[in-house]
Write a protein that holds these residues in place. Structure first.
Motif, PDB file in Angstrom:
ATOM      1  N   GLY A  26       0.799  -1.220   0.000  1.00 17.47           N
ATOM      2  CA  GLY A  26       0.000   0.000   0.000  1.00 17.47           C
ATOM      3  C   GLY A  26       0.830   1.268   0.000  1.00 17.47           C
ATOM      4  N   LEU A  27       2.152   1.111  -0.124  1.00 18.60           N
ATOM      5  CA  LEU A  27       3.011   2.289  -0.151  1.00 18.60           C
ATOM      6  C   LEU A  27       2.793   3.090  -1.429  1.00 18.60           C
ATOM      7  CD1 LEU A  27       5.244   3.781   1.407  1.00 18.60           C
ATOM      8  CD2 LEU A  27       6.921   2.394   0.159  1.00 18.60           C
ATOM      9  N   ILE A  52       8.911   8.743  -2.371  1.00 20.91           N
ATOM     10  CA  ILE A  52       9.474   7.511  -1.802  1.00 20.91           C
ATOM     11  C   ILE A  52      10.968   7.448  -2.067  1.00 20.91           C
ATOM     12  CG2 ILE A  52       9.492   4.998  -2.015  1.00 20.91           C
ATOM     13  CD1 ILE A  52       6.453   5.198  -2.668  1.00 20.91           C
ATOM     14  N   LEU A  53      11.377   7.771  -3.290  1.00 18.02           N
ATOM     15  CA  LEU A  53      12.795   7.712  -3.646  1.00 18.02           C
ATOM     16  C   LEU A  53      13.604   8.749  -2.882  1.00 18.02           C
ATOM     17  CD1 LEU A  53      12.583   7.111  -7.510  1.00 18.02           C
ATOM     18  CD2 LEU A  53      12.995   5.445  -5.694  1.00 18.02           C
ATOM     19  N   PHE A  54      13.033   9.955  -2.698  1.00 18.28           N
ATOM     20  CA  PHE A  54      13.717  10.977  -1.907  1.00 18.28           C
ATOM     21  C   PHE A  54      13.906  10.499  -0.464  1.00 18.28           C
ATOM     22  CE2 PHE A  54      12.558  14.557  -4.936  1.00 18.28           C
ATOM     23  CZ  PHE A  54      13.871  14.872  -5.230  1.00 18.28           C
ATOM     24  N   CYS A  55      12.846   9.902   0.094  1.00 17.34           N
ATOM     25  CA  CYS A  55      12.933   9.408   1.472  1.00 17.34           C
ATOM     26  C   CYS A  55      14.024   8.348   1.604  1.00 17.34           C
ATOM     27  CB  CYS A  55      11.595   8.829   1.916  1.00 17.34           C
ATOM     28  SG  CYS A  55      10.301  10.064   2.212  1.00 17.34           S
ATOM     29  N   LYS A  56      14.099   7.443   0.643  1.00 16.39           N
ATOM     30  CA  LYS A  56      15.126   6.409   0.680  1.00 16.39           C
ATOM     31  C   LYS A  56      16.514   7.018   0.481  1.00 16.39           C
ATOM     32  CE  LYS A  56      14.263   2.329  -1.000  1.00 16.39           C
ATOM     33  NZ  LYS A  56      13.947   1.206  -1.902  1.00 16.39           N
ATOM     34  N   GLU A  57      16.590   8.069  -0.321  1.00 16.08           N
ATOM     35  CA  GLU A  57      17.873   8.715  -0.590  1.00 16.08           C
ATOM     36  C   GLU A  57      18.467   9.323   0.668  1.00 16.08           C
ATOM     37  OE1 GLU A  57      21.021   9.582  -3.101  1.00 16.08           O
ATOM     38  OE2 GLU A  57      19.168   8.522  -3.649  1.00 16.08           O
ATOM     39  N   VAL A  58      17.616   9.828   1.554  1.00 14.71           N
ATOM     40  CA  VAL A  58      18.120  10.438   2.789  1.00 14.71           C
ATOM     41  C   VAL A  58      18.189   9.433   3.939  1.00 14.71           C
ATOM     42  CG1 VAL A  58      17.350  12.742   2.155  1.00 14.71           C
ATOM     43  CG2 VAL A  58      15.810  11.275   3.469  1.00 14.71           C
ATOM     44  N   MET A  60      15.895   6.932   5.019  1.00 10.65           N
ATOM     45  CA  MET A  60      14.735   6.457   5.770  1.00 10.65           C
ATOM     46  C   MET A  60      14.465   4.992   5.467  1.00 10.65           C
ATOM     47  SD  MET A  60      12.009   9.622   5.543  1.00 10.65           S
ATOM     48  CE  MET A  60      10.837   8.668   6.524  1.00 10.65           C
ATOM     49  N   GLU A  61      14.036   4.271   6.499  1.00 13.16           N
ATOM     50  CA  GLU A  61      13.633   2.883   6.314  1.00 13.16           C
ATOM     51  C   GLU A  61      12.259   2.842   5.655  1.00 13.16           C
ATOM     52  OE1 GLU A  61      15.483   0.322   6.873  1.00 13.16           O
ATOM     53  OE2 GLU A  61      17.145   1.442   7.772  1.00 13.16           O
ATOM     54  N   GLU A  62      12.004   1.743   4.933  1.00  8.45           N
ATOM     55  CA  GLU A  62      10.757   1.664   4.164  1.00  8.45           C
ATOM     56  C   GLU A  62       9.527   1.741   5.047  1.00  8.45           C
ATOM     57  OE1 GLU A  62       8.971  -1.535   1.050  1.00  8.45           O
ATOM     58  OE2 GLU A  62      11.021  -0.818   0.676  1.00  8.45           O
ATOM     59  N   ASP A  63       9.596   1.161   6.265  1.00  2.00           N
ATOM     60  CA  ASP A  63       8.418   1.196   7.119  1.00  2.00           C
ATOM     61  C   ASP A  63       8.192   2.576   7.738  1.00  2.00           C
ATOM     62  OD1 ASP A  63      10.586   1.211   8.788  1.00  2.00           O
ATOM     63  OD2 ASP A  63       9.939  -0.452  10.056  1.00  2.00           O
ATOM     64  N   GLU A  64       9.178   3.482   7.598  1.00  3.76           N
ATOM     65  CA  GLU A  64       9.020   4.845   8.095  1.00  3.76           C
ATOM     66  C   GLU A  64       8.447   5.783   7.034  1.00  3.76           C
ATOM     67  OE1 GLU A  64      12.767   5.206  11.175  1.00  3.76           O
ATOM     68  OE2 GLU A  64      13.155   5.529   9.047  1.00  3.76           O
ATOM     69  N   ILE A  65       8.517   5.338   5.773  1.00  3.47           N
ATOM     70  CA  ILE A  65       8.181   6.239   4.668  1.00  3.47           C
ATOM     71  C   ILE A  65       6.683   6.490   4.567  1.00  3.47           C
ATOM     72  CG2 ILE A  65       8.239   6.526   2.161  1.00  3.47           C
ATOM     73  CD1 ILE A  65      10.892   4.997   2.153  1.00  3.47           C
ATOM     74  N   GLY A  66       5.870   5.433   4.691  1.00  2.43           N
ATOM     75  CA  GLY A  66       4.429   5.567   4.515  1.00  2.43           C
ATOM     76  C   GLY A  66       3.809   6.686   5.335  1.00  2.43           C
ATOM     77  N   PRO A  67       4.052   6.714   6.656  1.00  2.12           N
ATOM     78  CA  PRO A  67       3.452   7.781   7.467  1.00  2.12           C
ATOM     79  C   PRO A  67       3.931   9.175   7.101  1.00  2.12           C
ATOM     80  CG  PRO A  67       4.175   5.951   8.851  1.00  2.12           C
ATOM     81  CD  PRO A  67       4.726   5.707   7.471  1.00  2.12           C
ATOM     82  N   MET A  68       5.082   9.273   6.425  1.00  2.15           N
ATOM     83  CA  MET A  68       5.626  10.579   6.055  1.00  2.15           C
ATOM     84  C   MET A  68       4.930  11.159   4.826  1.00  2.15           C
ATOM     85  SD  MET A  68       8.133  11.881   7.887  1.00  2.15           S
ATOM     86  CE  MET A  68       8.977  12.899   6.670  1.00  2.15           C
TER      87      MET A  68
END
Length: 271
Positions: A26-27, A52-58, A60-68
């Motif tokens: 559901g991401l 999502i890609l920006f979050c991973k670039e800095v 962030m773990e995948e399970d942290e990205i959704g709420p952001m």
């Protein structure tokens, strides 16, 4: 316009399996499933994938990205502005690392000498901006420690020489007097820029550019900026909340005024 999963994978570099995983968790849900049973994405989904890609670039773990992630433009802008600040900070850090690499390569080629302490310039927190490095009390306490160490060891060298021998070139720890003098210089620069704003001067005026020149020389006491890094630093002044809070204490327009002056200075003197 709708794009198939294969199209999106080709554009973004995200594998088909990753896109499928994002859909399962559901991401990143597709816009719709076509009659050919293929998955399709439209502009909102493409923007979400970019987030999502920006979050991973800095980092962030995948399970942290959704709420952001948020779907409203205002929230997206806020998140992207934060990403930009973090990347500017990384750029400043990487600039210091590149300088260390260049010096080391030049030394290995026999083109210049290299002090041992210069080998580590840019690592850890050495590449941080001097205004964000540490509080005055922390700096004074650190100097007191070195003074006590000198006394215990019976050394006759002054504090300055010890600090210069233990810190990388351009990043050396200053004595208490030098540190306070440096802070007084930058405070005077900020006050002069505040006065220029109140006098209605433009960032490109000769008077303001002279002040910006003093700012550039102050920065060079810590590291040598390229035109690009000086421009990035100007943007960081505007976008970083700590810098904004500090500059707003002088004048609410100072951060933008300084940035605009730095852009001109970078073009004229560093390009």
């Amino acid at each position: 316009m709708a794009y198939s999963m294969v199209d999106v994978s080709g554009m973004s570099g995200v594998s088909l399996s990753e896109l499928g995983q994002y859909a399962e968790t559901g991401l990143l849900n597709p816009a719709f499933v076509g009659q050919d049973e293929d998955i399709y994405y439209e502009k909102p989904e493409l923007l979400r994938l970019q987030q999502i890609l920006f979050c991973k670039e800095v980092g962030m773990e995948e399970d942290e990205i959704g709420p952001m992630l948020r779907d409203t433009p205002r929230d997206m802008i806020r998140i992207m502005q934060q990403h930009r600040i973090e990347m500017l900070e990384k750029a400043l850090h990487l600039h210091g690392m590149i300088q260390t690499l260049d010096k080391t390569i030049s030394y290995l080629r026999g083109e210049q000498e290299l002090d041992e302490v210069e080998l580590y310039a840019g690592f850890s927190n050495q590449g941080r901006h001097p205004l964000l490095n540490e509080s005055t009390s922390d700096h004074v306490a650190k100097n007191d420690y070195y003074e006590q160490k000198q006394t215990k060891n019976g050394q006759k060298h002054d504090v300055n020489s010890l600090e210069q021998s233990t810190m990388p070139e351009g990043q050396e720890m200053k004595s208490k007097e030098d540190f306070l003098d440096s802070q007084a210089k930058i405070d005077r620069i900020h006050l002069d820029l505040q006065g220029a704003i109140e006098d209605g001067l433009a960032p490109g005026s000769s008077e303001v550019q002279q002040i910006i020149g003093r700012h550039l020389e102050w920065i060079k006491d810590y590291y040598t900026p390229t035109a690009e890094i000086y421009r990035d630093l100007g943007n960081l002044y505007v976008e970083h909340k700590n810098f904004r809070q500090m500059y707003d204490g002088y004048h609410p327009k100072l951060a933008e005024f300084l940035r605009d002056g730095m852009m001109i200075k970078a073009e004229q003197d560093l390009s």
